[in-house]
Design an enzyme around this catalytic site. Sequence first.
Site, PDB file in Angstrom:
ATOM      1  N   GLU A  41       0.857  -1.188   0.000  1.00  0.00           N
ATOM      2  CA  GLU A  41       0.000   0.000   0.000  1.00  0.00           C
ATOM      3  C   GLU A  41       0.892   1.237   0.000  1.00  0.00           C
ATOM      4  OE1 GLU A  41      -1.607   0.653   4.249  1.00  0.00           O
ATOM      5  OE2 GLU A  41      -0.612  -1.308   4.263  1.00  0.00           O
ATOM      6  N   LYS A  62       2.799   4.546   1.113  1.00  0.00           N
ATOM      7  CA  LYS A  62       3.217   5.154   2.374  1.00  0.00           C
ATOM      8  C   LYS A  62       2.865   6.633   2.270  1.00  0.00           C
ATOM      9  CE  LYS A  62       7.168   5.403   5.502  1.00  0.00           C
ATOM     10  NZ  LYS A  62       7.138   6.807   5.834  1.00  0.00           N
ATOM     11  N   ASP A  68       2.645  10.475   3.066  1.00  0.00           N
ATOM     12  CA  ASP A  68       3.588  11.422   3.657  1.00  0.00           C
ATOM     13  C   ASP A  68       2.812  12.476   4.440  1.00  0.00           C
ATOM     14  OD1 ASP A  68       5.908  12.649   4.296  1.00  0.00           O
ATOM     15  OD2 ASP A  68       6.267  13.530   2.331  1.00  0.00           O
ATOM     16  N   TYR A  86      -4.821   2.937   8.459  1.00  0.00           N
ATOM     17  CA  TYR A  86      -4.101   1.794   7.894  1.00  0.00           C
ATOM     18  C   TYR A  86      -3.640   0.788   8.945  1.00  0.00           C
ATOM     19  CZ  TYR A  86      -0.275   5.073   8.994  1.00  0.00           C
ATOM     20  OH  TYR A  86       0.558   5.960   9.616  1.00  0.00           O
ATOM     21  N   LYS A 101      11.082   2.960  -0.056  1.00  0.00           N
ATOM     22  CA  LYS A 101      10.999   4.393  -0.334  1.00  0.00           C
ATOM     23  C   LYS A 101      11.193   4.701  -1.823  1.00  0.00           C
ATOM     24  CE  LYS A 101      10.901   7.000   2.859  1.00  0.00           C
ATOM     25  NZ  LYS A 101      11.628   7.349   4.084  1.00  0.00           N
ATOM     26  N   CYS A 159       8.510  48.416 -10.035  1.00  0.00           N
ATOM     27  CA  CYS A 159       7.465  47.426 -10.283  1.00  0.00           C
ATOM     28  C   CYS A 159       7.293  47.224 -11.787  1.00  0.00           C
ATOM     29  CB  CYS A 159       6.163  47.918  -9.651  1.00  0.00           C
ATOM     30  SG  CYS A 159       4.738  46.952 -10.154  1.00  0.00           S
ATOM     31  N   CYS A 210       3.751  48.787 -12.966  1.00  0.00           N
ATOM     32  CA  CYS A 210       3.369  50.208 -12.952  1.00  0.00           C
ATOM     33  C   CYS A 210       4.555  51.159 -12.922  1.00  0.00           C
ATOM     34  CB  CYS A 210       2.435  50.497 -11.776  1.00  0.00           C
ATOM     35  SG  CYS A 210       3.273  50.455 -10.179  1.00  0.00           S
ATOM     36  N   CYS A 238       5.961  46.688  -4.394  1.00  0.00           N
ATOM     37  CA  CYS A 238       5.636  47.843  -5.221  1.00  0.00           C
ATOM     38  C   CYS A 238       4.953  48.877  -4.331  1.00  0.00           C
ATOM     39  CB  CYS A 238       4.697  47.388  -6.329  1.00  0.00           C
ATOM     40  SG  CYS A 238       3.793  48.728  -7.091  1.00  0.00           S
ATOM     41  N   CYS A 283      -1.186  50.834  -9.320  1.00  0.00           N
ATOM     42  CA  CYS A 283      -0.531  49.679  -9.939  1.00  0.00           C
ATOM     43  C   CYS A 283      -1.590  48.740 -10.509  1.00  0.00           C
ATOM     44  CB  CYS A 283       0.308  48.935  -8.906  1.00  0.00           C
ATOM     45  SG  CYS A 283       1.059  47.447  -9.584  1.00  0.00           S
TER      46      CYS A 283
HETATM   47  S1  IVH Z   1       2.145   1.119   9.176  1.00  0.00           S
HETATM   48  C1  IVH Z   1       3.674  -0.996  12.703  1.00  0.00           C
HETATM   49  N1  IVH Z   1       1.284   2.051   6.902  1.00  0.00           N
HETATM   50  O1  IVH Z   1       5.231   5.780   8.211  1.00  0.00           O
HETATM   51  C2  IVH Z   1       3.488  -0.279  11.459  1.00  0.00           C
HETATM   52  N2  IVH Z   1       2.672   3.441   8.236  1.00  0.00           N
HETATM   53  O2  IVH Z   1       8.012   5.178   8.900  1.00  0.00           O
HETATM   54  C3  IVH Z   1       3.013   1.076  11.667  1.00  0.00           C
HETATM   55  N3  IVH Z   1       3.052   5.661   7.302  1.00  0.00           N
HETATM   56  O3  IVH Z   1       4.939   6.358  11.630  1.00  0.00           O
HETATM   57  C4  IVH Z   1       2.955   1.906  10.476  1.00  0.00           C
HETATM   58  N4  IVH Z   1       1.819   5.392   5.507  1.00  0.00           N
HETATM   59  O4  IVH Z   1       3.410   7.613  10.066  1.00  0.00           O
HETATM   60  C5  IVH Z   1       2.022   2.294   7.993  1.00  0.00           C
HETATM   61  N5  IVH Z   1       0.404   2.791   4.896  1.00  0.00           N
HETATM   62  C6  IVH Z   1       1.138   3.010   5.983  1.00  0.00           C
HETATM   63  C7  IVH Z   1       1.784   4.235   6.195  1.00  0.00           C
HETATM   64  C8  IVH Z   1       2.561   4.409   7.335  1.00  0.00           C
HETATM   65  C9  IVH Z   1       2.581   6.241   6.183  1.00  0.00           C
HETATM   66  C10 IVH Z   1       3.954   6.330   8.257  1.00  0.00           C
HETATM   67  C11 IVH Z   1       3.547   6.277   9.701  1.00  0.00           C
HETATM   68  C12 IVH Z   1       4.702   5.692  10.437  1.00  0.00           C
HETATM   69  C13 IVH Z   1       5.832   5.909   9.475  1.00  0.00           C
HETATM   70  C14 IVH Z   1       6.893   4.871   9.669  1.00  0.00           C
END
Ligand code: IVH
Length: 736
Positions: free
Chosen positions: A127, A129, A131, A239, A327, A432, A435, A456, A462
Amino acid sequence: MSGAEREIESFSEDEARAELDRLHMLIGAADIAYHQQDRPEISDAEYDALKLRYLALEGAFPELKRPDSLEDKVGAAPAEGFAKVRHAVPMLSLGNAFADEDVVDFVERAKRFFEREKDLELVFTAEPKIDGLSASLRYENGVFVKGATRGDGAVGEDITENLKTIADIPNRLKGSGWPDVIEVRGEVHMTHADFRALRERSAAEGGQEYVNPRNTAAGSLRQKDPSITAKRNLKFFAYAWGFASADPAPTQFEAVRKLADWGFVVNPLMIRTNTVEEMLARYRAIEAQRATLGYDIDGVVYKLDRLDLQRRWGFVARAPRWAIAHKFPAEQATTILNAIDIQVGRTGALTPVARLQPVTVGGVVVENATLHNEDYIKGIGSNGEQIRDGYDLRVGDTVIVQRAGDVIPQIVAVIPEKRPSGSEPYEFPHVCPACGSEAVREINEKTGKVDAVRRCTGELICPAQAVEQLKHFVARDAMDIDGFGSENVELFFSEGLLKSPADIFKLRERADAVRHALFKRREQQAAEREKATGRQRKKVLSAEERTYEGLDKLFAAIDARREPELDRFIFALGIRHVGETTAALFAKTFSTVEAFRETAEKAAHHHGDIHEVFPSINGIGDTVLRSVLDFFSNDRNVAALSDLLEEVRPKPYIVTISADSQVAGKTVVFTGSLERMTRSEAKAMAERLGAKVAGSVSANTDILVAGPGAGSKLKKAEELGLLVLDENQWLDLVAK
Ligand code: IVH
């Protein structure tokens, strides 16, 4: 015998713990019904009794005091910072994989760990990750009772009230089958669209600069005032979970499905994979979608699917063995800086924009990058630190642009070897471009530092500022002129139909010219379309069709806003540093536009202590005040405002007269049907007058307003001997 009826002294420790849990849950549910859903389910007296009993129990069994004790809720909130919350199960981090081989190793480790089980098929979920910021949401008997940040993983901060403003976070779990207690975990984030809109709004108001969605989401979550968080439209993907009194399901995949059934938003891209090849294929597929998802992700998380196997494989230090984050590399590309353009904003800020040789970065074509300000071009960051190794930016430079974790592309480096010989440092304009007025860097009076932004000084002469100002004036948060929009502002301005806000209300008098302008634009657009598609238009528009059918609608929309709310009107004036909240404070303080204008004009010309003339208002600081006085000391602004007030009549702001109102501090309950106002109007009116509106009658109720059809509440009020009024009597009372 139920716990509620027993004497506290007779409890064993286990019984006390159970009773504390029960009370905590009931009180939490009552809080939510009262504060969140405006639908109290128990009377105030019952609520108080629960709370007293809770505190007495905690007093008798201090060792049982919960980390999230309600005692902390009694009385005033802590003056500074957020209360601390200990997570029942720590919030872990994840191990990282950067290369495909790292994922192969991870799967190999799993196979080795379970090698005794010959036929075991190892399934992993994959799934995105997200941000953002992780949050933990505690539900007791299906009711959201406490929400916290990750903090150091063991102890986070109590941001319950802020989390409650997020629409994706249910107050009550839906469906059935949830564990009695569960800490749902997931990521709070902000979409690119919301981030962009906020950034633009802030730039238009001369407000702070927001760097990226993640930091902005973090800042929004740590607001002391939840109403600010509410405006940020944060999102949440669930999640995982921490403590749960029972497993949600036997596998990760099914458990997340359950979270969705219970009302959470879960990420639609999660799948199950059976081999490492499938995992890597999923990684590539998600990476390909990264640019178009509309929110930031920074990798793919793989988790062993079966919870029993997760438990057996276990944890290292602060991360599970059974999951890993794969990553994405930062999204970068090399291109040429073709030009530096200067844009002029509403408050006159000159903002440089890099025009780049178009280049694809992570699936998106990038042509522009933000350059922030003059110093940034020189290679100096906002705290005086060196950026890009101190290299300045010159037209013709080969540069590295980056999009990672950021919607707005940035230039992260210059390749000095590729700098064309004879290139010159960029000279930031001191006039500017729109103007020709002088553009200056002001000295911040507070810090004594030179402002990073060059502005300006042309103000109303302007054209760039005027256009941006007009766009702000009609915008949704300001005067909210339906269907007017930026395009129309630009069109009417360039056609000479619009110079100042007052002109908007005179457009009807110039209907022919307006129609002509709209028609001309239509023709132009059609011609452009023909050119682009190579297809001819079917027929030329008839004279009748030229009578632009939208015109009446536009004029009607303008007329509909001739009596704007005072706070919106003040905000629409576009005074620097006067945002919506500040505008509302002025509206509340002065009640009428005349009072605001007269006081501000007088103060602008006053010598000596400003507060001899202008009231000091809680929440209005020196910067705002100075900016208001600057605005009113400019004759052109004053004239433009007078013209505008010939056209519009802002409604007086209804002032709270709570202190001397007859009903201030009283608790009022409405029941039965009301005929002269709606229930919500009645509630708003009572609250404006300083009363508290409750949903049920108790001994704490002061007044019951009973309309026709009143039933049990009326009976109870009579039994309690409360003041009962009909609607007319109530209106008479509040009119006094
Ligand atoms: S699972 C025990 N799933 O990534 C597992 N974490 O680097 C707990 N994060 O602190 C995390 N998307 O803030 C999980 N689909 C995802 C995630 C996710 C983002 C973040 C989360 C965690 C950090 C770990």
